[in-house]
Design a protein around this motif. Structure first.
Motif, mmCIF file in Angstrom:
data_model
loop_
_atom_site.group_PDB
_atom_site.id
_atom_site.type_symbol
_atom_site.label_atom_id
_atom_site.label_comp_id
_atom_site.label_asym_id
_atom_site.label_seq_id
_atom_site.Cartn_x
_atom_site.Cartn_y
_atom_site.Cartn_z
ATOM 1 N N MET A 1 -1.440 6.731 -17.056
ATOM 2 C CA MET A 1 -0.758 7.280 -15.907
ATOM 3 C C MET A 1 -0.650 6.169 -14.864
ATOM 4 S SD MET A 1 -1.815 10.348 -13.300
ATOM 5 C CE MET A 1 -1.639 11.647 -14.471
ATOM 6 N N LYS A 2 0.448 6.144 -14.203
ATOM 7 C CA LYS A 2 0.696 5.134 -13.189
ATOM 8 C C LYS A 2 1.147 5.835 -11.909
ATOM 9 C CE LYS A 2 3.781 1.346 -12.143
ATOM 10 N NZ LYS A 2 4.958 0.616 -12.531
ATOM 11 N N VAL A 3 0.553 5.425 -10.790
ATOM 12 C CA VAL A 3 0.928 5.978 -9.489
ATOM 13 C C VAL A 3 1.410 4.819 -8.624
ATOM 14 C CG1 VAL A 3 0.133 7.164 -7.426
ATOM 15 C CG2 VAL A 3 -0.779 7.816 -9.655
ATOM 16 N N ASP A 4 2.633 4.937 -8.156
ATOM 17 C CA ASP A 4 3.193 3.956 -7.224
ATOM 18 C C ASP A 4 3.332 4.619 -5.864
ATOM 19 O OD1 ASP A 4 3.556 1.842 -9.032
ATOM 20 O OD2 ASP A 4 5.434 2.745 -9.758
ATOM 21 N N MET A 5 2.793 3.976 -4.861
ATOM 22 C CA MET A 5 2.934 4.481 -3.493
ATOM 23 C C MET A 5 3.714 3.466 -2.686
ATOM 24 S SD MET A 5 -0.848 6.079 -2.755
ATOM 25 C CE MET A 5 -0.495 6.283 -1.036
ATOM 26 N N ASN A 6 4.705 3.944 -2.023
ATOM 27 C CA ASN A 6 5.501 3.105 -1.145
ATOM 28 C C ASN A 6 5.396 3.712 0.253
ATOM 29 O OD1 ASN A 6 7.295 1.443 0.109
ATOM 30 N ND2 ASN A 6 9.115 2.293 -0.876
ATOM 31 N N ILE A 7 4.643 3.063 1.121
ATOM 32 C CA ILE A 7 4.445 3.589 2.469
ATOM 33 C C ILE A 7 5.212 2.725 3.453
ATOM 34 C CG2 ILE A 7 2.750 4.020 4.289
ATOM 35 C CD1 ILE A 7 0.728 4.593 2.107
ATOM 36 N N ASP A 8 6.027 3.377 4.232
ATOM 37 C CA ASP A 8 6.777 2.706 5.288
ATOM 38 C C ASP A 8 5.845 2.570 6.492
ATOM 39 O OD1 ASP A 8 8.398 1.949 7.385
ATOM 40 O OD2 ASP A 8 9.953 3.440 6.978
ATOM 41 N N MET A 9 5.253 1.402 6.678
ATOM 42 C CA MET A 9 4.262 1.208 7.739
ATOM 43 C C MET A 9 4.848 1.421 9.127
ATOM 44 S SD MET A 9 1.356 0.971 6.448
ATOM 45 C CE MET A 9 0.395 0.520 7.867
ATOM 46 N N ASP A 10 6.105 1.073 9.318
ATOM 47 C CA ASP A 10 6.723 1.310 10.627
ATOM 48 C C ASP A 10 6.757 2.805 10.931
ATOM 49 O OD1 ASP A 10 7.098 -1.380 11.143
ATOM 50 O OD2 ASP A 10 9.158 -1.408 10.364
ATOM 51 N N SER A 11 7.144 3.604 9.930
ATOM 52 C CA SER A 11 7.164 5.061 10.119
ATOM 53 C C SER A 11 5.763 5.602 10.316
ATOM 54 C CB SER A 11 7.805 5.758 8.915
ATOM 55 O OG SER A 11 9.164 5.438 8.828
ATOM 56 N N PHE A 12 4.790 5.066 9.580
ATOM 57 C CA PHE A 12 3.402 5.499 9.705
ATOM 58 C C PHE A 12 2.878 5.226 11.113
ATOM 59 C CE2 PHE A 12 -1.151 4.456 9.388
ATOM 60 C CZ PHE A 12 -1.625 5.695 9.005
ATOM 61 N N TYR B 1 3.787 17.947 8.424
ATOM 62 C CA TYR B 1 3.466 16.572 8.074
ATOM 63 C C TYR B 1 4.721 15.743 8.269
ATOM 64 C CZ TYR B 1 5.998 16.670 3.659
ATOM 65 O OH TYR B 1 6.978 16.736 2.728
ATOM 66 N N ALA B 2 4.531 14.474 8.537
ATOM 67 C CA ALA B 2 5.665 13.581 8.722
ATOM 68 C C ALA B 2 5.769 12.676 7.505
ATOM 69 C CB ALA B 2 5.469 12.740 9.978
ATOM 70 N N PRO B 3 6.900 12.707 6.793
ATOM 71 C CA PRO B 3 7.020 11.836 5.635
ATOM 72 C C PRO B 3 7.039 10.369 6.067
ATOM 73 C CG PRO B 3 9.095 12.950 6.096
ATOM 74 C CD PRO B 3 8.083 13.500 7.048
ATOM 75 N N ILE B 4 6.205 9.582 5.429
ATOM 76 C CA ILE B 4 6.124 8.166 5.770
ATOM 77 C C ILE B 4 6.333 7.286 4.561
ATOM 78 C CG2 ILE B 4 4.663 8.457 7.798
ATOM 79 C CD1 ILE B 4 2.293 7.711 5.968
ATOM 80 N N GLY B 5 6.739 7.861 3.478
ATOM 81 C CA GLY B 5 6.937 7.084 2.261
ATOM 82 C C GLY B 5 7.094 8.023 1.080
#
Length: 166
Positions: free
Chosen positions: A1-12, A156-160
């Motif tokens: 299993m592979k989990v990729d997280m892409n977090i937009d740090m500016d949005s965070f 919740y606010a989507p950040i990625g």
């Protein structure tokens, strides 16, 4: 299993700053509401002969918000302020507020000690204690919860995005 997280740090970061700003505003509103309630209770308990002392009650909310997260707000309730003068004695309420609060009731006509006909000593202290037992935490929690969850409990606010692959 592979989990990729892409977090937009500016949005965070933007989301975190917006939440901190809402909590700060909520704290100010909570301080104002708590102080107003304490003032109203104290005025109801304040000894009254002419009403000058009771009407001299004041609320001041001080503090600031900003990037220094250690800052906060304070509500101060006081008696003896304003421009009013006791119509019988000609005294400013600041001259006798402490004595009345501590239970030294002086008849303004005779100048002698007398029992309170209305109100009670320690009116501000009793108001704070009563409010502390009944409402302080509820008011603070209500405003902080609204600040943290402005859209309700499911906010919740989507950040990625998160992608799960097999």
């Amino acid at each position: 299993m592979k989990v990729d997280m892409n977090i937009d740090m500016d949005s965070f970061i933007q989301s975190c700053e917006a939440t901190i700003s809402r909590v700060s505003r909520g704290t100010r509103v909570a301080a104002q509401e708590c102080g107003t309630t304490i003032l109203q209770i104290a005025q109801a308990k304040c000894p009254r002969y002419t009403g000058t002392l009771m009407n001299s009650g004041r609320l001041s909310v001080t503090g600031s918000s900003g990037n220094n997260y250690a800052q906060g707000f304070a509500a101060t309730v006081s008696f003896g302020g304003g421009d009013a003068v006791n119509p019988i004695t000609g005294q400013h309420p600041s001259e006798y507020a402490a004595a009345v609060h501590e239970g030294f009731a002086i008849n303004p006509i005779t100048g002698e000690y007398s029992e309170y006909k209305s109100g009670e000593p320690k009116f501000l202290e009793k108001a704070i204690r009563l409010f502390e037992q009944s409402g302080l935490q509820k008011i603070a929690y209500k405003h902080w919860k609204q600040a943290i969850y402005p859209g309700g409990d499911n906010f919740y606010a989507p950040i990625g995005e998160v992608n799960v692959a097999k």
